[in-house]
Design an enzyme around this catalytic site. Structure first.
Site, PDB file in Angstrom:
ATOM      1  N   HIS A 144       0.600  -1.248  -0.442  1.00 51.55           N
ATOM      2  CA  HIS A 144      -0.555  -0.156   0.541  1.00 51.55           C
ATOM      3  C   HIS A 144       0.879   1.049   0.411  1.00 51.55           C
ATOM      4  O   HIS A 144       0.424   2.527  -0.942  1.00 51.55           O
ATOM      5  CB  HIS A 144      -0.609   0.022   1.570  1.00 51.55           C
TER       6      HIS A 144
ATOM      7  N   TYR B  53      -4.333   4.794  12.541  1.00 52.43           N
ATOM      8  CA  TYR B  53      -4.481   3.362  11.689  1.00 52.43           C
ATOM      9  C   TYR B  53      -4.212   3.891   9.877  1.00 52.43           C
ATOM     10  O   TYR B  53      -3.610   5.105   9.871  1.00 52.43           O
ATOM     11  CB  TYR B  53      -6.319   3.735  11.354  1.00 52.43           C
ATOM     12  N   GLU B  54      -4.115   2.898   9.036  1.00 52.56           N
ATOM     13  CA  GLU B  54      -3.199   3.065   7.675  1.00 52.56           C
ATOM     14  C   GLU B  54      -4.295   4.136   6.516  1.00 52.56           C
ATOM     15  O   GLU B  54      -3.756   4.460   5.565  1.00 52.56           O
ATOM     16  CB  GLU B  54      -2.788   1.872   6.607  1.00 52.56           C
ATOM     17  N   SER B  55      -5.493   4.154   7.351  1.00 51.52           N
ATOM     18  CA  SER B  55      -6.220   5.177   6.763  1.00 51.52           C
ATOM     19  C   SER B  55      -5.935   6.949   6.278  1.00 51.52           C
ATOM     20  O   SER B  55      -6.598   7.460   5.958  1.00 51.52           O
ATOM     21  CB  SER B  55      -7.485   4.916   6.657  1.00 51.52           C
TER      22      SER B  55
END
Lengths: 365, 261, 365, 261
Positions: A144, B53-55
């Protein structure tokens, strides 16, 4: 000879012989040329979703997903691409499960992967099956963060950057674009991964609101979308609501970012454009729909086709989709759920009856 | 509610994971059990942690369990909501203390596979998720903790695909490959907790779940497990208080802590 | 041998023999180590400006400017560094005229340059004089974009990136950090400039509001500050107002960015911290003060020292500075000006009597 | 107000610069005369242009003249206010059509010096501004227009320092150095407008200000100016309408268009 020098080990591992299929994604010169031709004036760019997909999505394009993790994902635009019979897209997923349903219809044929699956809802058995049957060909593997950096490089106007991600892993052996090089500033050994700037051919960004010129406001996780908007050779903005330009300049009390109108080729007013995903401020996921898809449809090809025929190919538009989810009652409940999650509504009980093969609720919160 | 039944293996795991989290630390979590564990830690021994968080959300105000890593509950009234590249950048830059990752396979050096089962990426036995943020966090974060089930297939001598580098080929090889951070410091399975021997970086038993003998751990591992000196300590058991909080306050609907049927 | 491999031509052109002075700015490993030691908990980090400067600014540090073009520049913190007799700083200016007044007092001794001057108000004759007299040594020349990219690389966790900026220019021959390399992805000749990630030792960011933990809200041009906040080994947040954390989470209606508290080492409540610069939402530039500085003081060393002795060394703090500008009347007028410029106040006439050597208004709008 | 006096050289320059701006284009401007010209263009022949500033503001709503490139008037209710790196990135990415730059020196190939006068950066006769965004825009933008006064010292055969690459050593050398965009397309001085001969990329007279013979232009230039074929056309003169708008609406206080005394 190609002007690009790809990672030979990756080409071999991925069985890629004709590398020309890889070129468009990293060709900053052609991206720049495409951007220089975009309309500069503030003109009304509103067209229908049908028109936007017909005009700006071409067979074989590199389509990058926008949004993330089924949040602000432009599902309804993807569904329209399937209905129009688009063919052979290369897809960059966020996750790729947003495009694995396009593979079965030939709409997507190639994938650049960083994540396939639906987190706690499980792996994507449809993608796995399509891969084994040769219906989709992997062109590159990423993390990602690797994709995010390639897109950021594009946004910064940097032909590439160096990263400490992916080094030493087998991802490096399955990605023709990246390579391990020595940090040019160091005398001691300091391996870094070179990641080129990434320029997808077409991107659809679903925004909460946009004006008719293409200024588009996003709130909630932006993830890669500010970069995608700059990088995309063709950019379609879809939005829950079209607002006057003045409301983006004066009336906007929410924190978020605005994508400038000069990047946009088309603007589509598309309420429910991210259904069945989550649209912050508007609606929560249709959790049961995803469970039905992953638990009932994905494992078996026939059921998968039946499911997507029903929900996509034989469904006219997003309004019909919402009616099938539960109509007005769904609209109210889904809004209540996302706003409660955002703490913009009183707390509610998020418990619900999960979809199981034995228990299809018929309404899909 | 299953409030008086004994803890199931997922609940025990969640507790063990939560103990890896020190108070006053910055914790990077994905979805699933690590998210449950981080929230449990915050509600028990580590109230002053910052969850990332990766978001892009970090430090959300408390609420229900997020349903996904992009869920509004991961950025619920967050003061900061970052773009993804910057969020991972925090790990590189030393602002994250620990991250948790799942695996389909882990080898003796803590290398992780979440890509596929089988030898060929283009034609696997089963395609799995791929990296997501797994590789990024493994490459950049100061300390990694790996979490998953333990069978000989899941603990092979060599993983089918290195998604995320642990200690690579042991010794100094992680650093020589250019990666930063300490790499994996623990592997947690239902049978026990493992660490890595400091010189060779080979996986070593640290503690075992009460009732699990070393032989079970070894039999469910595809390589030779190192043992610590002396007797192997028992892993801590979930306390009634923690189990109560887990069931009533952290995951009351059992979304992440119900055993699959 | 140094672990860094510097551009030899630039070292020669800049007469740099001991390269160790260059290391800290590009040493991502030491920056990471410093960041890992920062306090993680939400503790009240409020201290006075005196304490913050005493504790976190060390002689010889690499100090990067924040804000831009005299907007949100932490002038008052710089003035305090001078009053405390800090010595030998390396400064990265935005512009360097924000630090050229520190050279005369020995506070700044080295400069990394991208712009020196005050736009239409003229070149910086004081900097020019200090340079010729050997009071300041240039360590590197940059473009604005080059610095911005180096800081962005740091924020992205990328050890460096490639750019099309600075190529072929004499800047490349006067910057030890950058070098021309071949794009690793290309077979055809494609020169790119390698720019390493930049990690200043200390940065002061002046924000509109911050909470006591260090969450800091900036509105108006962010320029490089989101990157500087991540990159700085030591970060001092000064703010016009300290607000409850909840107001950053709930009450914030303005568009902007928040710097997370985990980056901050100290929080200073400092109303008028950007005086005599522009602070969006709070006050416009003291235009006449800048004119006096550039037209009256800068050309002649004695006048320059007299001017800065009066306004800085013999001035206790920012409140005394504001009193000298014009006190309460200045406060009201400066707020009216910036808000009118921002269209948050009714339009006003921006005309004013420029300072000239023959006409010192005594009040400095 | 000087509303009935003839146009001064700065006002004439502002008008000539404004004519370089086509309607429906994206224009990157710094402070000073180019800013005046862009605003004049918007109020006359090019109402639908988008102005971009390096401070990150773009497309501000109309207001007074910005006092600096970071002035709130450059981002006045802008829908978008970008960080600097992204703002320059727009030039690389083909979203900017034209940019304007000042110079202390310009050579026969349009290379610009804004660094210093003298041969040694570490000990110059006079230190000037350095690059600022000058180099970035020159390196990345599709078309560049250079603006400044014309004397033999300001138009030398070789600049003392190449701050911003124009056509470097002529011919294909700009492209070979790795730069993108067309480079400088025009140089504007009070005496006239110059372009670059397509093959050699040497500076060439395009038009001359009425009353200025070629000899004056050549005598105030430190290298041989190329001439177009045939007679040299005259540069356009500022119209009374444009002069009126400039004086009453664009720069009513004459901040940028008053001749220094």
């Amino acid at each position: 000879m190609s002007k690009f020098s790809y990672n030979q080990e990756a080409l071999k591992n991925l069985n890629i012989e004709d590398t020309s299929i890889l070129d468009s994604l990293v060709d900053f010169e052609s991206a720049r040329a495409a951007h220089l031709k975009k309309p500069r004036s503030k003109v009304d760019k509103r067209i229908s979703l049908k028109e936007a997909v017909a005009e700006y999505v071409s067979d074989g394009d590199v389509l990058s997903d926008a949004g993330f993790a089924y949040v602000r994902t432009p599902h309804q635009a993807y569904f329209e691409m399937m209905r129009q019979g688009k063919k052979g897209l290369q897809v960059i997923g966020a996750p790729n499960t947003n495009q694995s349903y396009m593979i079965n219809y030939g709409t997507a044929s190639y994938s650049h992967n960083s994540y396939i699956g639906a987190e706690m809802r499980g792996t994507d058995r449809n993608y796995s099956r399509q891969l084994k049957e040769g219906k989709v060909k992997i062109l590159s593997e990423w993390s990602h963060g690797g994709v995010a950096l390639g897109l950021k490089a594009a946004q910064l106007g940097a032909p590439g950057l160096m990263s400490k991600q992916m080094l030493g892993s087998d991802i490096m052996k399955h990605n023709p674009y990246v390579s391990t090089i020595q940090n040019p500033l160091r005398n001691d050994p300091d391996p870094v991964a070179f990641i080129p700037a990434l320029y997808p051919d077409v991107v659809v960004i679903h925004a909460q609101v946009a004006d008719k010129f293409g200024n588009a406001f996003i709130y909630g996780p932006v993830v890669n979308d500010s970069a995608l908007a700059v990088a995309a050779k063709k950019l379609i903005i879809t939005a829950e609501e079209i607002v006057p330009e003045s409301s983006l300049r004066y009336g906007n009390g929410k924190k978020g970012i605005v994508i400038p109108f000069i990047y946009a080729d088309a603007v589509v007013e598309l309420p429910f454009g991210a259904v069945p995903g989550n649209m912050p401020g508007y609606y929560y996921w249709s959790r049961q729909w995803w469970e039905k898809t992953l638990r009932y449809a994905s494992p078996v090809e026939e059921k998968f086709i039946e499911h997507f025929n029903e929900w996509v190919m034989d469904t006219k538009d997003q309004f019909e989709f919402v009616e099938k989810l539960g109509g007005a009652k769904w609209v109210a409940e889904a809004r209540r759920q996302t706003k409660a999650a955002e703490n913009d509504n009183e707390d509610i009980d998020f418990a619900y009856q999960e979809f199981t093969v034995d228990n299809d609720p018929g309404i899909y919160y | 509610m299953k409030s008086d039944t004994p803890a199931n293996p997922l609940e025990m795991l969640a507790y063990i994971i939560s103990l890896q989290i020190e108070n006053d630390s910055v914790v990077y979590v994905g979805t699933g059990l690590p998210m449950v564990a981080a929230i449990l830690a915050r509600k028990t021994h580590a109230p002053n942690i910052t969850i990332v968080y990766e978001s892009g959300g970090q430090d959300p105000i408390p609420g229900d369990m997020p349903w996904s890593v992009g869920c509004p509950l991961t950025w619920r009234k967050s003061a900061v909501l970052m773009e993804m590249a910057y969020s991972f950048g925090q790990s590189f830059n030393g602002y994250v203390d620990i991250a948790f990752l799942g695996f389909a396979q882990v080898d003796m050096y803590g290398n992780v596979n979440t890509h596929h089962i089988g030898k060929d990426l283009t034609n696997p036995k089963a395609r799995l998720t791929g990296s997501g943020g797994n590789n990024d966090l493994s490459s950049l974060t100061e300390k990694m903790v790996l979490v998953g089930l333990q069978t000989p297939e899941r603990f092979p001598e060599k993983v089918d695909f290195i998604t995320s580098v642990g200690h690579l080929e042991g010794g100094n090889s992680r650093k020589e490959a250019g990666l930063i951070g300490q790499g994996p410091v623990a592997v947690i399975s239902p049978w026990g907790i493992y660490d890595f021997e400091p010189e060779t970086k080979r996986m070593r038993v640290k503690t075992l779940t009460p009732g699990i003998p070393f032989e079970i751990a070894q039999q469910t591992t595809g390589f030779e497990l190192l043992k610590p000196e002396g007797e192997i300590p028992e892993s801590p058991m979930i306390t009634p208080e923690a189990l109560h909080i887990l069931r009533t306050d952290v995951d009351p609907n059992g979304v992440f802590t119900t055993m699959p049927s």
